[in-house]
Structures are given as C-alpha cells and as structure tokens.
Enzyme design. Structure first.
Site, mmCIF file in Angstrom:
data_model
loop_
_atom_site.group_PDB
_atom_site.id
_atom_site.type_symbol
_atom_site.label_atom_id
_atom_site.label_comp_id
_atom_site.label_asym_id
_atom_site.label_seq_id
_atom_site.Cartn_x
_atom_site.Cartn_y
_atom_site.Cartn_z
ATOM 1 N N TYR A 204 0.593 -1.231 -0.015
ATOM 2 C CA TYR A 204 -0.136 -0.235 -0.503
ATOM 3 C C TYR A 204 0.939 1.152 -0.068
ATOM 4 C CZ TYR A 204 -3.513 3.568 1.410
ATOM 5 O OH TYR A 204 -4.107 4.889 1.824
ATOM 6 N N ASP B 41 9.481 3.207 -0.530
ATOM 7 C CA ASP B 41 8.399 3.870 0.508
ATOM 8 C C ASP B 41 8.217 3.334 1.796
ATOM 9 O OD1 ASP B 41 6.308 5.043 1.547
ATOM 10 O OD2 ASP B 41 4.381 3.371 0.567
ATOM 11 N N LYS C 89 4.153 8.748 8.888
ATOM 12 C CA LYS C 89 4.637 8.202 10.248
ATOM 13 C C LYS C 89 4.722 8.849 11.138
ATOM 14 C CE LYS C 89 1.345 4.864 8.072
ATOM 15 N NZ LYS C 89 0.927 4.431 7.704
HETATM 16 C C1 LIG Z 1 0.612 4.290 6.032
HETATM 17 C C2 LIG Z 1 1.138 4.071 4.004
HETATM 18 C C3 LIG Z 1 1.059 5.021 3.338
HETATM 19 C C4 LIG Z 1 -0.314 6.272 3.120
HETATM 20 O O1 LIG Z 1 0.497 7.784 4.080
HETATM 21 P P1 LIG Z 1 -1.377 8.275 4.588
HETATM 22 O O2 LIG Z 1 -0.334 9.023 5.122
HETATM 23 O O3 LIG Z 1 -2.117 7.118 5.240
HETATM 24 O O4 LIG Z 1 -1.471 8.747 3.207
HETATM 25 C C5 LIG Z 1 1.512 4.942 2.174
HETATM 26 N N1 LIG Z 1 2.568 3.740 2.711
HETATM 27 C C6 LIG Z 1 3.062 2.670 3.160
HETATM 28 C C7 LIG Z 1 3.601 1.830 3.012
HETATM 29 C C8 LIG Z 1 2.502 3.508 4.698
HETATM 30 O O5 LIG Z 1 2.824 2.355 5.439
#
Ligand SMILES: *Cc1c(COP(=O)(O)O)cnc(C)c1O
Length: 422
Positions: free
Chosen positions: A139, A234, A262
C-alpha cells in the site's frame, strides 16, 4: 454522546474517517477513544486498552509523550500555520538528510499518500518514462495510479481495486508478487527501458509484516540501476521504525528516492519525499515538477515530529525496541503452539505481525491464505481482555518504547487463554 456510533454512521461513510477503523475486517463496533497515554488507550465507556495499533505506526514513543506534547503546545501558542518558511522545517529537513542514507534534499508534505504520489512524479520527470512497478499487497496511499491490488485496508474491504479509478489511470502500473525475483527479472527483460520507477515497501507492512527475502532488495537495486529506472523505497511505515536509517540502513540498500511519514510526524499529519540532489532539484520552484501544499511543513507537525525524533535520539534506541518485539512475537508463537494453534510471526525493528498459518508468509497470496476466521476470534478475545491488536489480519502490529516487560507479559497471558479457546 448518546448513540455515538449510530450518529457517526449517519453522517460519515462507515462512521469513520479511514476504513480500517470501522472493524469491517474483524466485525463488531469500534470503541470511541477519549485519551491516550503511553501504551494505553482510554475509551469513552471507561475501559482501557493496551494499544498495539499506535495510530498505525507514528507513535513510537507511545501516546502523549511529554516532550511531544510540550513542543506542540508551545508552538500552538505561536500560531498554527504561516504560509512562510520557518526554522522548524530547516531543522526537520537537516535531521532527515542526516539520518537517511542517500538523502540529500527533501520536500515536506502532509501525508504518506502525497509523498508517494510526488516521488513518482519526480521519477517520471527524471527518466522521461511512464511505467511504474509496484508489488501486490503493498500500500502506497490512495492515489489513482497506485490503488492497484493494494493491501491493508483495501484488502480487508475485499476491494483490491477501487471503483472510480479509470483503467487508463492504472494502465501504466505493472504489479508483481512481492519477493518474486523471477517475475521481476522477466519484467525488466521485457520492459526495463520503459520503467520510470519501482516503488517498494522494503519491509512490506500493509499485508501484515512480510520481510524481504534474501536477494530481493539487491535484485531491485541492480535491475533498476541497469535499466536506468529509479528505485523508490516507500518507508512511510518503516522509516525510523525499523531502524534510525530506515530499512535502507537496516538492509544496506540505498534507493534513489525515499518517502517518509508516520514516525517523523509523531501523530501529526506529515509526509516527506527526498533523495539525491540531482533528482530533487527538479521540484518546483527550482525545477519543472510541480508540487505544493498550503499546510506543508506545518509548524505544529514539525514541532511534534522533531520532538519525537530528538527524544528517540539515534540508532541506539532501536535494539531494545527490537528485543521487545522479538520477545512478544516469539512468545505469541510459543503460546499458540502450546494449544495446538498454528501461528507464525514476522518481525523486524518495532513492527511485527501474527498469522494463523504454519509458516510465516513471504507473499500476499500466502497472507491471504492464512486463517482469517481465527484472526477474527483472536482479535475479539484480546479486545475483551483489554488488548487492542490490529483490527485486520493485513495490518502490522506496532510496539512503542512505552510497552514495557509488564505489558508484554500481560499480552502473552491474555493470548494464552485466547488460544486455549480457539
Ligand atoms: C500508511 C502508508 C502510506 C500512506 O500514508 P498516509 O499518511 O496514510 O497517506 C503509504 N505507504 C505506506 C508504506 C504506508 O504504510
């Protein structure tokens, strides 16, 4: 708040602001939070929960850490947003550049979604190519081109592809199974010269936790380099979660671009993308890649995030956290086996996932094949015992520095009696 859940569902889709919070993956009604402190969440009905969700990753020091609260409170009194530069942004950017391998310049945004969307735009501008590769069950946020066979919330909802995304928007996105080196090699042989970037979670955290198998990240680095494609890590979840230098530092692989969010925001809305100077110089106003944000680099987010990162302090923070996670993961697996329940776990740094399966999964297909009915029972059993584990078999479990030995002991004891019943 009489009938708050009914009121919520009447005016908000599913009663929530983000799908996984509605508990569709496990059934039941979510509790309403009024306060978090350390490793604990307090609900409106007076119950307390030992929290292993931790806002889905940001809160690596626990809820309401004193230095984070103080920094945000101090900044709030000075104003919430200026639309003009602050030293807080400079300090944050310097810290990220100092900590992350290969990061020379960074742009601050408001979410992980924005960060991955913008990093792809930079990669396409750098290479003049259109295609991107992502992995099934990963994701990267909810923008159109990456909402293809996504994991986590999208997987639990049973809607791997979203309605409202025209196929034209995803036609340039190639999806491959995570950890499948053969499939990766084949795509690069056929399409390598058309690939702008591969975007990958270096540890997959949106299909539970799935670790990169030996050679996978190395192949990614080698193949992208040979084809003139960019490698985007990512690290929205893994950045400052797996190690101070992220999964890139932990596995010793340097990407071309990286996305963060995060943990760097301590629970405030934040994101960042960065990498080599020669790429980031393409971003406006320096270069032709347009990307902007009214609240980007927001002073409250910067103050909270900086306070958390400074309290973490550096690489030494991570080994004790990893020990706690390893103890929890091994303890859960052991308790399961004791009762003849097939459980397995994957873990690294401050993240882990428990699966109802014989072996730890290495692909999304294997995660999908785990026993989700058992996960549902496990979730509700733990919740009844005052322990909040992820409300989906596709979400990662997060441990913070506020989770001490007593918390782990309490968790294992609760799990023991839950496993005895399933
Ligand atoms: C949480 C997450 C996202 C999205 O981040 P948001 O702040 O919710 O838009 C993208 N990539 C990874 C790997 C994630 O865990």
């Amino acid at each position: 708040m009489e009938g708050w859940w009914e009121r919520s569902r009447a005016v908000m889709p599913g009663g929530v602001s983000s799908p996984v919070r509605a508990f569709y993956g496990v059934g039941g009604t979510p509790f309403r939070v009024v306060r978090g402190q350390g490793a604990d969440l307090y609900a409106a009905d007076g119950r307390a929960y030992l929290d292993y969700v931790m806002s889905y990753g940001p809160l690596i020091l626990g809820h309401a850490h004193p230095s984070v609260v103080a920094a945000i409170t101090h900044q709030a009194a000075l104003g919430t947003s200026y639309g003009a530069p602050t030293a807080l942004e400079t300090e944050m950017a310097e810290l990220l550049v100092g900590a992350y391998p290969g990061m020379e310049m960074v742009r601050l945004v408001n979410s992980g979604t924005e960060a991955t969307m913008s990093a792809l735009r930079v990669a396409r501008a750098v290479t003049g190519r259109k295609r991107i590769i992502k992995f099934i069950g990963s994701y990267h946020g909810h923008h159109d081109s990456l909402l293809v066979r996504a994991g986590s919330g999208a997987a639990t909802m049973g809607v791997p592809d979203s309605a409202g995304v025209p196929s034209e928007m995803t036609a340039l996105t190639v999806t491959l199974p995570y950890n499948d080196r053969e499939a990766l090699g084949a795509v690069f042989r056929d399409l390598g010269r058309e690939v702008a970037a591969v975007i990958v979670e270096p540890v997959a955290g949106n299909m539970g936790t799935v670790l990169p198998q030996a050679g996978f990240l190395e192949d990614l680095r080698r193949l992208t380099q040979a084809a003139g494609s960019l490698l985007i890590f990512d690290e929205v979840m893994t950045g400052f979660r797996v190690a101070w230098a992220g999964a890139a530092g932990y596995y010793g692989i340097q990407p071309d671009l990286v996305t963060l969010a995060k943990v760097i925001g301590a629970g405030m809305p934040v994101g960042a993308y960065g990498g080599k100077r020669k790429y980031m110089q393409l971003v406006a106003p320096l270069g032709p890649v347009y990307q902007a944000g009214t609240l980007s680099g927001n002073p409250l987010a910067m103050a909270g995030g900086l306070a958390q990162l400074k309290a973490i302090g550096g690489p030494d923070f991570y080994p004790p956290l990893a020990d706690t996670v390893a103890g929890l993961a091994q303890g859960l697996v052991e308790r399961g086996r004791r009762h003849g329940v097939a459980v397995a776990a994957n873990w690294v740094g401050g993240m882990m996932a428990l699966f109802f399966a014989d072996r730890p999964p290495t692909t999304f297909a294997e995660v999908e094949a785990t026993d989700r009915e058992r996960y549902r029972k496990y979730f509700h059993g733990m919740l009844a015992a005052g322990i909040f584990v992820p409300p989906s078999a596709f979400e990662t479990l997060f441990v913070s520095a506020a989770h001490g030995a007593e918390a782990v002991e309490r968790t294992l004891k609760a799990a023991d009696s839950v496993f005895a019943r399933i």
